[in-house]
Design a protein around this motif. Structure first.
Motif, PDB file in Angstrom:
ATOM      1  N   ASP A  57       0.798  -1.232   0.000  1.00  0.00           N
ATOM      2  CA  ASP A  57       0.000   0.000   0.000  1.00  0.00           C
ATOM      3  C   ASP A  57       0.825   1.275   0.000  1.00  0.00           C
ATOM      4  O   ASP A  57       0.269   2.366  -0.074  1.00  0.00           O
ATOM      5  CB  ASP A  57      -0.934   0.007   1.210  1.00  0.00           C
ATOM      6  CG  ASP A  57      -1.957  -1.118   1.154  1.00  0.00           C
ATOM      7  OD1 ASP A  57      -2.192  -1.672   0.055  1.00  0.00           O
ATOM      8  OD2 ASP A  57      -2.512  -1.453   2.215  1.00  0.00           O
ATOM      9  N   ALA A  58       2.145   1.170   0.085  1.00  0.00           N
ATOM     10  CA  ALA A  58       3.010   2.360   0.124  1.00  0.00           C
ATOM     11  C   ALA A  58       3.031   3.007  -1.263  1.00  0.00           C
ATOM     12  O   ALA A  58       3.735   2.545  -2.158  1.00  0.00           O
ATOM     13  CB  ALA A  58       4.420   1.983   0.575  1.00  0.00           C
ATOM     14  N   GLU A  59       2.245   4.052  -1.428  1.00  0.00           N
ATOM     15  CA  GLU A  59       2.137   4.705  -2.739  1.00  0.00           C
ATOM     16  C   GLU A  59       3.483   5.186  -3.254  1.00  0.00           C
ATOM     17  O   GLU A  59       3.743   5.132  -4.448  1.00  0.00           O
ATOM     18  CB  GLU A  59       1.154   5.868  -2.665  1.00  0.00           C
ATOM     19  CG  GLU A  59      -0.278   5.420  -2.576  1.00  0.00           C
ATOM     20  CD  GLU A  59      -1.255   6.569  -2.629  1.00  0.00           C
ATOM     21  OE1 GLU A  59      -0.853   7.696  -2.999  1.00  0.00           O
ATOM     22  OE2 GLU A  59      -2.429   6.336  -2.307  1.00  0.00           O
ATOM     23  N   TRP A  60       4.339   5.658  -2.373  1.00  0.00           N
ATOM     24  CA  TRP A  60       5.638   6.162  -2.810  1.00  0.00           C
ATOM     25  C   TRP A  60       6.466   5.067  -3.477  1.00  0.00           C
ATOM     26  O   TRP A  60       7.265   5.355  -4.354  1.00  0.00           O
ATOM     27  CB  TRP A  60       6.399   6.800  -1.641  1.00  0.00           C
ATOM     28  CG  TRP A  60       6.611   5.873  -0.482  1.00  0.00           C
ATOM     29  CD1 TRP A  60       5.795   5.689   0.588  1.00  0.00           C
ATOM     30  CD2 TRP A  60       7.718   4.990  -0.287  1.00  0.00           C
ATOM     31  NE1 TRP A  60       6.318   4.738   1.437  1.00  0.00           N
ATOM     32  CE2 TRP A  60       7.500   4.305   0.925  1.00  0.00           C
ATOM     33  CE3 TRP A  60       8.872   4.716  -1.015  1.00  0.00           C
ATOM     34  CZ2 TRP A  60       8.380   3.366   1.436  1.00  0.00           C
ATOM     35  CZ3 TRP A  60       9.753   3.775  -0.513  1.00  0.00           C
ATOM     36  CH2 TRP A  60       9.505   3.117   0.701  1.00  0.00           C
ATOM     37  N   LEU A  61       6.262   3.805  -3.109  1.00  0.00           N
ATOM     38  CA  LEU A  61       6.969   2.716  -3.788  1.00  0.00           C
ATOM     39  C   LEU A  61       6.377   2.454  -5.169  1.00  0.00           C
ATOM     40  O   LEU A  61       7.095   2.161  -6.109  1.00  0.00           O
ATOM     41  CB  LEU A  61       6.901   1.430  -2.959  1.00  0.00           C
ATOM     42  CG  LEU A  61       8.036   1.210  -1.982  1.00  0.00           C
ATOM     43  CD1 LEU A  61       7.778  -0.007  -1.120  1.00  0.00           C
ATOM     44  CD2 LEU A  61       9.368   1.084  -2.686  1.00  0.00           C
ATOM     45  N   SER A  62       5.075   2.587  -5.288  1.00  0.00           N
ATOM     46  CA  SER A  62       4.407   2.356  -6.574  1.00  0.00           C
ATOM     47  C   SER A  62       4.850   3.358  -7.631  1.00  0.00           C
ATOM     48  O   SER A  62       4.875   3.054  -8.814  1.00  0.00           O
ATOM     49  CB  SER A  62       2.888   2.455  -6.412  1.00  0.00           C
ATOM     50  OG  SER A  62       2.444   1.504  -5.486  1.00  0.00           O
ATOM     51  N   GLU A 151      11.265   4.931   3.291  1.00  0.00           N
ATOM     52  CA  GLU A 151      10.871   5.858   2.222  1.00  0.00           C
ATOM     53  C   GLU A 151      11.960   6.892   1.966  1.00  0.00           C
ATOM     54  O   GLU A 151      12.329   7.135   0.809  1.00  0.00           O
ATOM     55  CB  GLU A 151       9.566   6.565   2.585  1.00  0.00           C
ATOM     56  CG  GLU A 151       9.129   7.573   1.546  1.00  0.00           C
ATOM     57  CD  GLU A 151       7.841   8.294   1.904  1.00  0.00           C
ATOM     58  OE1 GLU A 151       7.361   9.057   1.046  1.00  0.00           O
ATOM     59  OE2 GLU A 151       7.318   8.113   3.014  1.00  0.00           O
ATOM     60  N   GLN A 152      12.507   7.490   3.009  1.00  0.00           N
ATOM     61  CA  GLN A 152      13.545   8.508   2.840  1.00  0.00           C
ATOM     62  C   GLN A 152      14.791   7.920   2.169  1.00  0.00           C
ATOM     63  O   GLN A 152      15.399   8.554   1.314  1.00  0.00           O
ATOM     64  CB  GLN A 152      13.904   9.148   4.186  1.00  0.00           C
ATOM     65  CG  GLN A 152      12.773   9.964   4.781  1.00  0.00           C
ATOM     66  CD  GLN A 152      12.222  10.992   3.787  1.00  0.00           C
ATOM     67  OE1 GLN A 152      12.965  11.739   3.178  1.00  0.00           O
ATOM     68  NE2 GLN A 152      10.914  11.000   3.615  1.00  0.00           N
ATOM     69  N   THR A 153      15.159   6.708   2.550  1.00  0.00           N
ATOM     70  CA  THR A 153      16.327   6.068   1.931  1.00  0.00           C
ATOM     71  C   THR A 153      16.083   5.802   0.456  1.00  0.00           C
ATOM     72  O   THR A 153      16.928   6.118  -0.391  1.00  0.00           O
ATOM     73  CB  THR A 153      16.650   4.738   2.643  1.00  0.00           C
ATOM     74  OG1 THR A 153      16.910   5.007   4.018  1.00  0.00           O
ATOM     75  CG2 THR A 153      17.858   4.062   2.015  1.00  0.00           C
ATOM     76  N   VAL A 154      14.937   5.224   0.135  1.00  0.00           N
ATOM     77  CA  VAL A 154      14.625   4.906  -1.260  1.00  0.00           C
ATOM     78  C   VAL A 154      14.562   6.182  -2.089  1.00  0.00           C
ATOM     79  O   VAL A 154      15.138   6.249  -3.182  1.00  0.00           O
ATOM     80  CB  VAL A 154      13.317   4.099  -1.365  1.00  0.00           C
ATOM     81  CG1 VAL A 154      12.842   4.015  -2.801  1.00  0.00           C
ATOM     82  CG2 VAL A 154      13.504   2.705  -0.768  1.00  0.00           C
ATOM     83  N   LEU A 155      13.906   7.204  -1.581  1.00  0.00           N
ATOM     84  CA  LEU A 155      13.795   8.455  -2.338  1.00  0.00           C
ATOM     85  C   LEU A 155      15.158   9.114  -2.517  1.00  0.00           C
ATOM     86  O   LEU A 155      15.425   9.709  -3.563  1.00  0.00           O
ATOM     87  CB  LEU A 155      12.806   9.397  -1.667  1.00  0.00           C
ATOM     88  CG  LEU A 155      11.346   8.923  -1.674  1.00  0.00           C
ATOM     89  CD1 LEU A 155      10.454   9.910  -0.943  1.00  0.00           C
ATOM     90  CD2 LEU A 155      10.844   8.658  -3.080  1.00  0.00           C
ATOM     91  N   SER A 156      16.049   8.971  -1.544  1.00  0.00           N
ATOM     92  CA  SER A 156      17.390   9.544  -1.699  1.00  0.00           C
ATOM     93  C   SER A 156      18.169   8.808  -2.789  1.00  0.00           C
ATOM     94  O   SER A 156      18.953   9.418  -3.507  1.00  0.00           O
ATOM     95  CB  SER A 156      18.160   9.523  -0.381  1.00  0.00           C
ATOM     96  OG  SER A 156      18.579   8.220  -0.056  1.00  0.00           O
TER      97      SER A 156
END
Length: 163
Positions: A57-62, A151-156
């Motif tokens: 359900d983590a939209e940021w991963l989608s 999320e912060q790690t993936v986005l970085s």
């Protein structure tokens, strides 16, 4: 399990996205980006189900390109197929039936709830060079990870320039 090409953390495991059983080699996915490995004790256990559905359900991963997610447990691909279908999981689940990968990442309980060699609940993020960029693990499999840190790690990693 061979890791010659992709470095010390490379592996190949059988897995499924719900229909067919295939082989998944880590370096095939890290070549173009980052990978999030979600280690968990068992399909269908309450905490594991909640955690994997939270990742689903983590939209940021989608909406994050070049980041693949894989769940890893010692369950068979047949259990994984049923688990994926029941909870509509959007990422492959890999079967480390011999425990080789969980030992490689040093993520194995000697014993948990009377089961030997169960994976610890953990998140590991690897970049394209197989460098561990984020690692969270718990000795208590009832604890859940902080999804904001992941999320912060993936986005970085996504925001970093291509090397």
């Amino acid at each position: 399990m061979s890791d010659a090409e992709g470095g010390p953390f490379d592996f190949t495991l059988p897995g499924t996205e719900g229909d067919e059983i295939n082989k998944y080699r880590l370096s095939d996915y890290t070549d173009g980006g980052a990978v999030v490995l979600v280690f968990y004790p068992f399909d269908f256990s309450p905490v594991c189900t909640e955690e994997l559905c939270g990742i689903r359900d983590a939209e940021w991963l989608s909406f994050t390109e070049n980041v693949d997610v894989f769940g890893i447990s010692r369950d068979s691909c047949y259990a994984h197929k049923r688990f994926i279908k029941q909870y509509d999981l959007s990422f492959p689940l890999l079967s480390d039936t011999e425990g080789e990968v969980i030992r490689k990442f040093d993520l194995v309980y000697d014993e948990w709830e009377h089961h030997r060699g169960v994976p610890k609940r953990a998140l590991v993020t690897l970049d394209e060079s197989h460098e561990v960029r984020y690692r969270w693990q718990t000795e208590d499999a009832y604890n859940s990870p902080d999804m904001d840190e992941l999320e912060q790690t993936v986005l970085s990693l996504v925001d970093e320039p291509v090397r």
